[in-house]
Enzyme design. Structure first.
Site, PDB file in Angstrom:
ATOM      1  N   ASP A 183      -8.282  -8.929   7.361  1.00 27.59           N
ATOM      2  CA  ASP A 183      -7.909  -7.724   8.103  1.00 27.59           C
ATOM      3  C   ASP A 183      -9.129  -6.806   8.221  1.00 27.59           C
ATOM      4  O   ASP A 183      -9.585  -6.249   7.226  1.00 27.59           O
ATOM      5  CB  ASP A 183      -6.767  -7.010   7.357  1.00 27.59           C
ATOM      6  CG  ASP A 183      -6.149  -5.895   8.190  1.00 27.59           C
ATOM      7  OD1 ASP A 183      -6.701  -5.590   9.268  1.00 27.59           O
ATOM      8  OD2 ASP A 183      -5.120  -5.338   7.751  1.00 27.59           O
ATOM      9  N   HIS A 185      -8.974  -4.063   9.817  1.00 28.98           N
ATOM     10  CA  HIS A 185      -8.346  -2.755   9.639  1.00 28.98           C
ATOM     11  C   HIS A 185      -8.922  -1.682  10.561  1.00 28.98           C
ATOM     12  O   HIS A 185      -8.920  -0.485  10.242  1.00 28.98           O
ATOM     13  CB  HIS A 185      -8.496  -2.307   8.173  1.00 28.98           C
ATOM     14  CG  HIS A 185      -7.260  -1.670   7.607  1.00 28.98           C
ATOM     15  ND1 HIS A 185      -7.118  -0.315   7.477  1.00 28.98           N
ATOM     16  CD2 HIS A 185      -6.116  -2.207   7.150  1.00 28.98           C
ATOM     17  CE1 HIS A 185      -5.927  -0.046   6.952  1.00 28.98           C
ATOM     18  NE2 HIS A 185      -5.307  -1.170   6.758  1.00 28.98           N
ATOM     19  N   GLU A 209      -7.765  -9.847  11.822  1.00 31.38           N
ATOM     20  CA  GLU A 209      -6.798  -8.859  12.312  1.00 31.38           C
ATOM     21  C   GLU A 209      -7.475  -7.526  12.633  1.00 31.38           C
ATOM     22  O   GLU A 209      -8.383  -7.114  11.913  1.00 31.38           O
ATOM     23  CB  GLU A 209      -5.758  -8.675  11.202  1.00 31.38           C
ATOM     24  CG  GLU A 209      -4.782  -7.535  11.398  1.00 31.38           C
ATOM     25  CD  GLU A 209      -3.698  -7.564  10.322  1.00 31.38           C
ATOM     26  OE1 GLU A 209      -3.197  -8.654  10.001  1.00 31.38           O
ATOM     27  OE2 GLU A 209      -3.366  -6.492   9.794  1.00 31.38           O
ATOM     28  N   GLU A 235      -0.526  -3.906  15.201  1.00 30.35           N
ATOM     29  CA  GLU A 235       0.287  -3.045  14.334  1.00 30.35           C
ATOM     30  C   GLU A 235       0.279  -1.594  14.788  1.00 30.35           C
ATOM     31  O   GLU A 235       1.167  -0.834  14.428  1.00 30.35           O
ATOM     32  CB  GLU A 235      -0.181  -3.158  12.883  1.00 30.35           C
ATOM     33  CG  GLU A 235      -1.555  -2.570  12.615  1.00 30.35           C
ATOM     34  CD  GLU A 235      -2.054  -2.904  11.218  1.00 30.35           C
ATOM     35  OE1 GLU A 235      -2.433  -4.072  10.991  1.00 30.35           O
ATOM     36  OE2 GLU A 235      -2.059  -2.017  10.352  1.00 30.35           O
ATOM     37  N   ASP A 257       4.994  -4.232  14.881  1.00 32.92           N
ATOM     38  CA  ASP A 257       5.684  -3.865  13.645  1.00 32.92           C
ATOM     39  C   ASP A 257       7.117  -3.498  14.007  1.00 32.92           C
ATOM     40  O   ASP A 257       7.333  -2.640  14.873  1.00 32.92           O
ATOM     41  CB  ASP A 257       4.943  -2.681  12.987  1.00 32.92           C
ATOM     42  CG  ASP A 257       5.519  -2.327  11.623  1.00 32.92           C
ATOM     43  OD1 ASP A 257       6.760  -2.178  11.525  1.00 32.92           O
ATOM     44  OD2 ASP A 257       4.729  -2.175  10.680  1.00 32.92           O
ATOM     45  N   HIS A 284       3.925  -7.455  11.850  1.00 34.18           N
ATOM     46  CA  HIS A 284       3.288  -6.643  10.809  1.00 34.18           C
ATOM     47  C   HIS A 284       4.375  -6.089   9.900  1.00 34.18           C
ATOM     48  O   HIS A 284       5.389  -5.580  10.392  1.00 34.18           O
ATOM     49  CB  HIS A 284       2.550  -5.505  11.519  1.00 34.18           C
ATOM     50  CG  HIS A 284       1.883  -4.519  10.628  1.00 34.18           C
ATOM     51  ND1 HIS A 284       2.363  -3.238  10.448  1.00 34.18           N
ATOM     52  CD2 HIS A 284       0.748  -4.601   9.899  1.00 34.18           C
ATOM     53  CE1 HIS A 284       1.542  -2.581   9.644  1.00 34.18           C
ATOM     54  NE2 HIS A 284       0.550  -3.376   9.293  1.00 34.18           N
TER      55      HIS A 284
HETATM   56 MG   LIG Z   1      -3.537  -4.629   9.306  1.00 37.97          MG
END
Ligand SMILES: [Mg+2]
Length: 381
Positions: A183, A185, A209, A235, A257, A284
């Site tokens: 991830d 992020h 990700e 997400e 998500d 997610h």
């Molecule tokens: Mg993430």
């Protein structure tokens, strides 16, 4: 049947649960939450209750349309998450009213069990190989780790090399049949993502990700074209409209998500749209048990669902964890890296209402951490 009341509960570690009551005694549960903005979303739900009380809970699509579009101002994390939690609760009521799991109402199950992955390491990952091996020994076949901590816009060679070394260590410890997701992020810039991804390619990661923050989504195609690594994102996208350019840009995996992107109704539609671009679905879910239950209902009905995130033991879960608010915790019994198909009506879980009420008396004020670089400037968390 008519909706009589909406009640929200802020519970540890950082969640918001919603109960919708009806005049026929059927109750539905949802999880309307934006991490760090739980009170804000609960207030949005309270405002939406003015419309919902007195309505027929089974007109789920009608309510989704009114709540998503009828307020003129629409979209974004807060409003879409409020709608998401309400939508989950309405599907829960519908499943209970017809005495079937939600996936039955979506066309029935297309798989017998759903693959899941675990989370290793915190925001500053170290000793990842040991942690991954532990997960593998527990039966999991895939994990996700963070790609880096506080990042400069163009960071040192050492940042990229250290990440490649961590991934190599996991590959060495766990072998080729163990999947490693990374991830980013949203902490990498376009330049840093392009520099780092080729160093990871020799270890064949499962996916990378959120290589970029969502406001840089118009550059996601560049990233996809620059690497053989499957790219995942979503997400922080909240509707079909947020996803429509991204799924056509070359990503491999869409990650809406269930508690942010308009709930079961909208994630089901995002999954179908993704399928037309050969994009898989991996909802997610670093959240609570209701969000996970809603995710699984969509997974079991969606042919392109690939793998499900879940938060058991995740570092955010301080003071309370995934199973603490369930009467029967065996519904999330993970065996050999899979979760079995739930068979109960609605979302397939029974919420421990006493425990929820007790936790809500304490509440929480969880806030997103702030990351700073060594020069004191704000870094992406
Ligand atoms: Mg993430």
């Amino acid at each position: 049947m008519k909706i009589t009341r909406l009640t929200t509960y802020l519970v540890a570690p950082r969640w918001c649960f919603l109960r919708i009551d009806t005049d026929e005694g059927i109750t539905g549960w949802g999880e309307p939450i934006v991490e760090g903005r739980a009170h804000t979303v609960a207030t949005a739900v309270d405002e939406m209750a003015d419309y919902l009380v007195g309505q027929d809970p089974l007109r789920i699509e009608e309510h989704w349309q009114v709540l998503s579009k009828g307020g003129f101002y629409r979209g974004g994390p807060v409003l879409s998450s409020a709608v998401a939690g309400i939508d989950q609760a309405l599907w829960d009521i519908a499943g209970k009213a017809f005495d079937v799991p939600v996936y039955q109402l979506l066309g029935g199950h297309v798989r017998d069990r759903m693959r899941i992955y675990g989370w290793i390491g915190g925001d500053r990952p170290d000793a990842v190989a040991e942690a991954a091996k532990k997960m593998q020994d527990q039966g999991l076949t895939a994990i996700k780790m963070n790609g880096g901590g506080e990042m400069r816009r163009v960071d040192t060679a050492g940042q990229s090399i250290a990440l490649a070394e961590r991934v190599a260590a996991i590959r060495e410890a766990c072998g080729p049949d163990f999947d490693i997701a990374i991830d980013f992020h949203g902490r990498f810039t376009v330049a840093m993502a392009r520099r780092t991804l080729p160093l990871l390619e020799p270890y064949l990661p499962f996916f990378v990700e959120e290589p970029l923050v969502p406001e840089m989504s118009d550059h996601i195609g560049e990233i996809c074209a620059s690497t053989s690594i499957p790219i995942a994102t979503g997400e922080r996208l909240f509707s079909r409209w947020d996803f429509k350019n991204v799924v056509g840009a070359g990503i491999a995996i869409a990650q809406p998500d269930l508690s942010h992107a308009g709930g079961i109704s909208e994630v089901r539609r995002i999954a179908s749209m993704a399928e037309t671009y050969d994009v898989a679905l991996a909802p997610h879910c670093p959240l609570g048990p209701i969000a996970l239950a809603a995710s699984l209902q969509v997974d079991f009905a969606s042919p392109n669902a690939l793998i499900q995130e879940q938060s058991l033991g995740i570092h955010y879960n301080q003071g309370s964890d995934l199973l603490d608010y369930l009467v029967d915790t065996s519904v999330f019994g993970f065996a050999d890296g899979y979760v079995a198909r739930p068979t109960g009506p609605g979302l397939g879980i029974e919420v421990d209402e006493k425990e929820v009420a007790r936790a809500a008396e304490v509440g929480h004020r969880w806030r997103t951490p702030t990351f700073r670089r060594d020069d004191g400037s704000l870094a992406e968390w």
